[in-house]
Design a protein around this motif. Structure first.
Motif, PDB file in Angstrom:
ATOM      1  N   UNK A 174       0.846  -1.192   0.000  1.00  0.00           N
ATOM      2  CA  UNK A 174       0.000   0.000   0.000  1.00  0.00           C
ATOM      3  C   UNK A 174       0.881   1.242   0.000  1.00  0.00           C
ATOM      4  N   UNK A 175       0.429   2.265  -0.719  1.00  0.00           N
ATOM      5  CA  UNK A 175       1.133   3.541  -0.788  1.00  0.00           C
ATOM      6  C   UNK A 175       0.121   4.662  -0.585  1.00  0.00           C
ATOM      7  N   UNK A 176       0.466   5.624   0.270  1.00  0.00           N
ATOM      8  CA  UNK A 176      -0.417   6.748   0.588  1.00  0.00           C
ATOM      9  C   UNK A 176       0.387   8.036   0.471  1.00  0.00           C
ATOM     10  N   UNK A 177      -0.114   8.982  -0.342  1.00  0.00           N
ATOM     11  CA  UNK A 177       0.509  10.296  -0.481  1.00  0.00           C
ATOM     12  C   UNK A 177      -0.546  11.356  -0.240  1.00  0.00           C
ATOM     13  N   UNK A 178      -0.245  12.328   0.615  1.00  0.00           N
ATOM     14  CA  UNK A 178      -1.186  13.409   0.923  1.00  0.00           C
ATOM     15  C   UNK A 178      -0.502  14.758   0.771  1.00  0.00           C
ATOM     16  N   UNK A 179      -1.272  15.711   0.278  1.00  0.00           N
ATOM     17  CA  UNK A 179      -0.770  17.060   0.081  1.00  0.00           C
ATOM     18  C   UNK A 179      -1.846  18.041   0.529  1.00  0.00           C
TER      19      UNK A 179
END
Length: 444
Positions: A174-179
């Motif tokens: 799983x990969x999670x990116x937040x901006x």
């Protein structure tokens, strides 16, 4: 006759499906196409049913009157609210003063969040929060200048972010990116959070990679990082016209019982950030972003005791720049510096369902150069450094959604001979602080 019965059964199934989801057209259309493919209904009958159901849904349901964007695949609304009684002595009581400055406060918190799924991998989030300060989400009842005033009931944008999720990025499950502006995912055991206050919404970017069953098919690894802005790049005058940042990196190794998460947190400020500032300004622990390079190791062991969950957790941390930080905040080179911080706690029970309860007891220690009051839990020791003490908390779920909690904080200066700090020189500590909070909360 049997075929007609199947048609009516199909119609009933489509109506039931459509009534339970905002994505009515996509769900009913897929089912009607499948029924036509199987020969249960004809293509023309499928089109007729689709038109009839769409008309009925739009005319007779509140959801059918919503004009949703075609890019929206899922829309969720959730929130929580809390009413609190709080006693505290977090105000000075000068010797010989005629009035006792201890406070009884009646407070509330409200948060309303929406998340919009924009396809399989993208999400946009927005959360509104009651607000009276930089990190506080509490408002006080009867705090206005007039009876029943609404002037102090502020609501602000607490979170606003774009999120991307995927799999098989650098081999991760799983990969999670937040901006944007959002809550964090760092492992941070403690009542209300310890080294990160639970009310904090970071501003910047964050990433997470999760590897399941990495070691012996039982240990997983989560790699987390955050690059968070502390000030904008629009300052002028003697202060450098560049932003300052907080960097956090964490590697959590976990199985069903253990969690251990070595973490590094550091400030990165322009070299001229404090140019021209006087001594009083340099002592401001929440505005001058230097002398922080803290290594932390939070650990938790979970099991069952009797039939209920039981956990023991602890954190040890040391600021590699702790000596410089303690002496800068105290504005003297003669101070006894303490670069360490930590907590140790036990937790029994859980509050997930109605009639469940949880009991927690925790000890905390924060040296005068160990960390930053910008990040610490503000309910303990006023959020200041140079403090230690105990926290006890009990929580009970009245229903699945209604919870009652009582929490008591008792803290005092580690170096008792130092004068308590103020809003700026928080490295001196708060002195002593007792806080009692009685909460009734609801979530939906």
């Amino acid at each position: 006759m049997a075929k007609n019965s199947l048609k009516w059964l199909a119609l009933a199934g489509v109506v039931a499906l459509g009534a339970t989801t905002v994505s009515f057209a996509q769900d009913s259309g897929a089912l009607l196409n499948l029924l036509a493919k199987k020969g249960i209904i004809t293509d023309q009958e499928a089109e007729d049913l689709r038109a009839e159901l769409t008309s009925e849904f739009a005319a007779n349901t509140s959801a059918g009157k919503l004009d949703m964007s075609p890019s929206l695949t899922k829309f969720k609304i959730a929130g929580d609210l809390r009413v609190r009684y709080q006693y505290d002595n977090e105000q000075a009581n000068p010797a010989g003063a005629a009035n006792n400055m201890d406070r009884s406060r009646y407070r509330y918190r409200f948060r309303l969040a929406t998340t919009a799924s924009l396809g399989a991998k993208w999400t946009a989030g927005l959360r509104l929060e009651s607000n009276t300060g930089a990190t506080s989400t509490n408002n006080d009842f009867a705090s206005g200048t007039d009876n029943f005033s609404k002037a102090t009931d502020a609501v602000q944008v607490g979170q606003v972010f774009i999120q991307y999720n995927d799999t098989n990025v650098i081999g991760a499950d799983a990969f999670d990116f937040r901006l944007g502006k959002f809550g964090h995912k760092f492992f941070n055991p403690g009542v209300n959070g310890f080294w990160i206050d639970s009310d904090i919404n970071f501003e910047g970017a964050a990433q997470e990679l999760v590897y399941n069953n990495l070691i012996a098919n039982s240990w997983g690894l989560s790699l987390r990082a955050g690059e968070f802005m502390l000030n904008s790049n629009s300052t002028a005058g003697a202060v450098a016209n560049d932003p300052s940042f907080l960097f956090i990196a964490q590697a959590e190794l976990a199985n069903k019982q253990w969690k251990i998460a070595p973490t590094f947190a550091a400030f990165a400020a322009p070299s001229a950030h404090d140019a021209g500032l006087n001594a009083a300004a340099l002592a401001n622990d929440t505005a001058v972003y230097t002398d922080l390079a803290t290594f932390l190791v939070p650990v938790e062991f979970s099991t069952t005791l009797g039939s209920k969950p039981f956990a023991v957790y602890a954190t040890y941390g040391i600021n590699l720049e702790g000596e410089d930080r303690a002496r800068r905040l105290a504005q003297t080179n003669t101070v006894d510096d303490d670069a360490t911080l930590g907590n140790f706690g036990v937790r029994y029970g859980a509050t997930k369902l109605a009639k469940e309860y949880q009991l927690t007891a925790e000890y905390r220690y924060v040296g005068n150069g160990a960390y930053s009051s910008l990040l610490l839990d503000s309910d303990f020791n006023g959020g200041y450094l140079n403090g230690e003490g105990l926290i006890v908390s009990g929580s009970y779920n009245i229903t699945d959604s209604i919870n009652a909690t009582v929490t008591y904080f008792n803290s005092f200066n580690i170096e008792a001979t130092r004068a308590a700090g103020g809003s700026t020189n928080r490295g001196n500590g708060f002195g002593q602080a007792q806080v009692l909070q009685v909460d009734l909360s609801a979530k939906f």
